[in-house]
Design a protein around this motif. Structure first.
Motif, mmCIF file in Angstrom:
data_model
loop_
_atom_site.group_PDB
_atom_site.id
_atom_site.type_symbol
_atom_site.label_atom_id
_atom_site.label_comp_id
_atom_site.label_asym_id
_atom_site.label_seq_id
_atom_site.Cartn_x
_atom_site.Cartn_y
_atom_site.Cartn_z
ATOM 1 N N HIS A 123 0.823 -1.196 0.000
ATOM 2 C CA HIS A 123 0.000 0.000 0.000
ATOM 3 C C HIS A 123 0.869 1.263 0.000
ATOM 4 O O HIS A 123 0.679 2.171 -0.801
ATOM 5 N N TYR A 124 1.847 1.303 0.898
ATOM 6 C CA TYR A 124 2.659 2.518 0.991
ATOM 7 C C TYR A 124 3.700 2.608 -0.124
ATOM 8 O O TYR A 124 4.027 3.706 -0.578
ATOM 9 N N ASP A 126 3.141 1.664 -3.051
ATOM 10 C CA ASP A 126 2.326 2.140 -4.161
ATOM 11 C C ASP A 126 2.186 3.659 -4.098
ATOM 12 O O ASP A 126 2.252 4.353 -5.098
ATOM 13 N N ARG A 127 2.003 4.164 -2.897
ATOM 14 C CA ARG A 127 1.818 5.607 -2.740
ATOM 15 C C ARG A 127 3.028 6.420 -3.138
ATOM 16 O O ARG A 127 2.916 7.564 -3.538
ATOM 17 N N THR A 131 6.156 0.357 -6.262
ATOM 18 C CA THR A 131 5.791 -1.069 -6.325
ATOM 19 C C THR A 131 6.517 -1.848 -7.421
ATOM 20 O O THR A 131 6.814 -3.015 -7.213
ATOM 21 N N VAL B 242 8.013 -5.491 -11.246
ATOM 22 C CA VAL B 242 6.769 -6.178 -10.939
ATOM 23 C C VAL B 242 5.630 -5.283 -11.387
ATOM 24 O O VAL B 242 5.645 -4.083 -11.136
ATOM 25 N N LEU B 247 0.651 -8.003 -8.204
ATOM 26 C CA LEU B 247 0.487 -7.664 -6.796
ATOM 27 C C LEU B 247 -0.963 -7.794 -6.358
ATOM 28 O O LEU B 247 -1.244 -7.989 -5.187
ATOM 29 N N TYR B 256 -6.018 -0.057 4.781
ATOM 30 C CA TYR B 256 -5.221 0.843 5.605
ATOM 31 C C TYR B 256 -5.470 2.251 5.224
ATOM 32 O O TYR B 256 -5.609 2.545 4.061
ATOM 33 N N PHE B 270 -3.889 11.618 -2.381
ATOM 34 C CA PHE B 270 -2.499 11.205 -2.528
ATOM 35 C C PHE B 270 -2.195 10.835 -3.973
ATOM 36 O O PHE B 270 -1.212 11.221 -4.555
ATOM 37 N N ARG B 271 -3.090 10.072 -4.536
ATOM 38 C CA ARG B 271 -2.886 9.626 -5.912
ATOM 39 C C ARG B 271 -2.928 10.784 -6.898
ATOM 40 O O ARG B 271 -2.165 10.818 -7.864
ATOM 41 N N ARG B 274 0.364 12.577 -7.327
ATOM 42 C CA ARG B 274 1.457 11.992 -8.100
ATOM 43 C C ARG B 274 1.190 12.056 -9.582
ATOM 44 O O ARG B 274 0.299 11.487 -10.064
#
Ligand SMILES: Nc1ncnc2c1ncn2[C@@H]1O[C@H](COP(=O)(O)OP(=O)(O)O)[C@@H](O)[C@H]1O
Ligand SMILES: [Mg+2]
Lengths: 244, 274
Positions: A123-124, A126-127, A131, B242, B247, B256, B270-271, B274
């Motif tokens: 998760h993090y 990815d942020r 990843t 990857v 994933l 989370y 957040f997304r 970026r």
């Protein structure tokens, strides 16, 4: 007003006879993004290292939710896990892959379940856009990539406060942006952050509070609008004029 | 000349081949076991010597650490500073002399002597190896809440092991050769075979030639294996990228951070960033 997560009271630190921090007082509230600015050698790193207990303060108190962490009654490991740190030199574990770097603390310190830790790490990662690199070793990454992994590693511990010590100072200019972007994202998401930085644009536009330090004391603190637009202290004015 | 030498070697081999092979076997077992135990001793000493001692630690802890450091120091100096052949005699006769305990097997005493000797060298290698690891590694581990013990086990020692692999190999090769001094207390390793056989049949040079070849084979093989292990420890030279689909199988089981917790955040923002 929300409760203080951290209260620093009369904090002093000397190396031998060299007094590096003198009677520092300040608070960190939930959601604060505090930028600490000041010239090299003014004690900014030492302040962060004291907060994280990498250095033992000579005197004074550091209260975490009202509990003193210096006196040692609180479990130091657990406290450190709740106060993350991102270093100028990344300090990723060289013997582990990117993914393992983000898992080890969760496994060994938080004792998280395997699947849960895995999920959180990804998760993090990815942020911060890392990843694709989970199988890489730190030495196979660029500086900016390393720092983003280091940020993910710190976030995976779900700290209440995250300390940054000049996170972009060791990076090539073209990589500064990607790290600052990740940090801006965290700030927007409401993370509590304490950032030592020379990136004045970040301090001015992203932080909710700016602290200017010189010679081991806090010379001035306030909202970025106040400190940058209308600095009260001549020292602050002189320091800022160098960046304009 | 050469034909004569080969003929002599062939005749020795026909009669005593199994004895030489047994000597090689004993030498190898002693060198391998003692190097392994020596490494364990070395790691224990290195770890004990590098336990940090903060000013706020209690006086008891500081005194104990100081005593440990002195003991390790003395051990290292004594066993690095005296010949192993003498150490063998000293322990072989000294232990019964003082403790009334006689070694039941020559193997036990030989392994003890060579291990202790190797440990003294390894202690210094490990201590140097630990100290050469960037302090940032320790700080990175502490910053996420790892204890000193965890930091050592998961971060510092794996890196140390990789760095001192060449020294471990060196010690092993030295042990293959230097276990030859154990004949002094009657251990029948490879060189002892030479003394015995050549003394019986007076063919010193052919036997010595066989010994030279035998030792060289043992050490070359060791060098070869070590290179291979070093390569393994260095890990893969490249990594595979990857993609998100791979994933998806592992991620998504949990959410989370928990809503309403102090870590609550809105990932969309957040997304966008970026
Ligand atoms: N471990 C140390 N021992 C002695 N002096 C130190 C140590 N760490 C920092 N200092 C000194 O403390 C002062 C402040 O250092 P630092 O906190 O790194 O400043 P900054 O991060 O603001 O550049 C400097 O003069 C530095 O030389
Ligand atoms: Mg600094």
């Amino acid at each position: 007003m929300s409760e203080n997560i951290l209260e620093i009271k009369h904090l002093s630190k000397s190396f031998g006879t060299h007094e590096v921090l003198k009677d520092i007082d300040f608070n960190v509230k939930a959601g604060d993004v505090t930028s600490i600015i000041g010239s090299s050698g003014s004690g900014k790193s030492t302040l962060l290292r004291c907060i994280n207990l990498l250095e033992t303060p000579t005197s004074g108190e550091i209260l975490f939710h009202g509990e003193d962490v210096v006196s040692g009654r609180i479990n130091q490991s657990r406290y450190r896990a709740k106060v993350g740190m991102v270093f100028q030199s990344f300090n990723l574990f060289y013997n582990m892959s990117v993914l393992e770097n983000c898992l080890i603390g969760q496994h060994k310190v938080l004792k998280s379940e395997k699947a849960e830790a895995m999920d959180r790490a990804i998760h993090y990662l990815d942020r911060v856009g890392m990843t694709p690199y989970i199988n890489a070793k730190p030495h196979q990454l660029s500086g900016g990539q390393k720092q983003r992994v280091a940020i993910a590693r710190a976030l995976a511990m779900q700290p209440e406060v995250l300390l940054f010590d000049e996170p972009t100072s060791a990076l090539d200019p073209e990589m500064v942006g990607e790290v600052l972007d990740a940090m801006k994202g965290m700030a927007k998401a409401g993370k509590t952050m304490l950032v030592v930085t020379h990136e004045m644009a970040f301090a001015r536009d992203v932080s909710t509070k700016v602290v200017y330090m010189a010679d081991g004391v806090i010379v001035e603190e306030g909202k970025p609008g106040e400190v940058f637009v209308n600095p009260q202290n001549p020292k602050t004015r002189e320091f800022l004029s160098r960046f304009l | 000349m050469l034909a004569q030498l080969l003929a002599d070697i062939a005749s020795i081999w026909a009669k005593y081949g199994s004895v030489y092979l047994n000597g090689i076997k004993n030498t190898l077992i002693l060198a391998i076991v003692a190097t392994l135990i020596g490494c364990i001793i070395g790691f224990i000493c290195g770890i004990l010597q590098t336990i940090p001692c903060a000013p706020q630690d209690g006086i008891v802890k500081r005194v104990i650490l100081k005593i440990i450091r002195i003991l390790v120091r003395v051990y290292v100096e004594v066993f690095r500073g005296t010949p192993m052949i003498l150490q063998a005699v000293f322990i072989y006769y000294g232990v019964p002399y003082f403790f009334g305990y006689t070694f039941s097997s020559i193997w036990t005493v030989s392994i003890v002597v060579v291990s202790i000797n190797t440990g003294a060298y390894m202690a210094e290698s490990v201590r140097g190896g630990i100290m050469s690891i960037d302090i940032g590694q320790t700080e990175g581990a502490k910053a996420i809440g790892m204890t000193h013990f965890q930091t050592m086990l998961y971060v510092i020692l794996p890196q140390t092991l990789k760095n001192i692999m060449p020294q471990i190999g060196n010690n092993y090769i030295i042990n293959v050769k230097d276990t030859s001094v154990m004949f002094i207390i009657g251990f029948s390793e490879f060189f002892a075979v030479h003394k015995m056989v050549s003394g019986a049949i007076f063919k010193y040079f052919p036997s010595a030639t066989m010994e030279m070849a035998g030792y060289l084979c043992m050490t070359l093989l060791a060098s070869f294996i070590l290179r291979w292990v070093e390569k393994k420890l260095a890990g893969a030279g490249s990594y595979e990228l990857v993609n998100a689909d791979q994933l998806a199988a592992t991620a998504g089981t949990y959410n989370y951070p928990k809503k309403g917790s102090p870590f609550d955040e809105t990932s969309k923002e957040f997304r966008n960033e970026r």
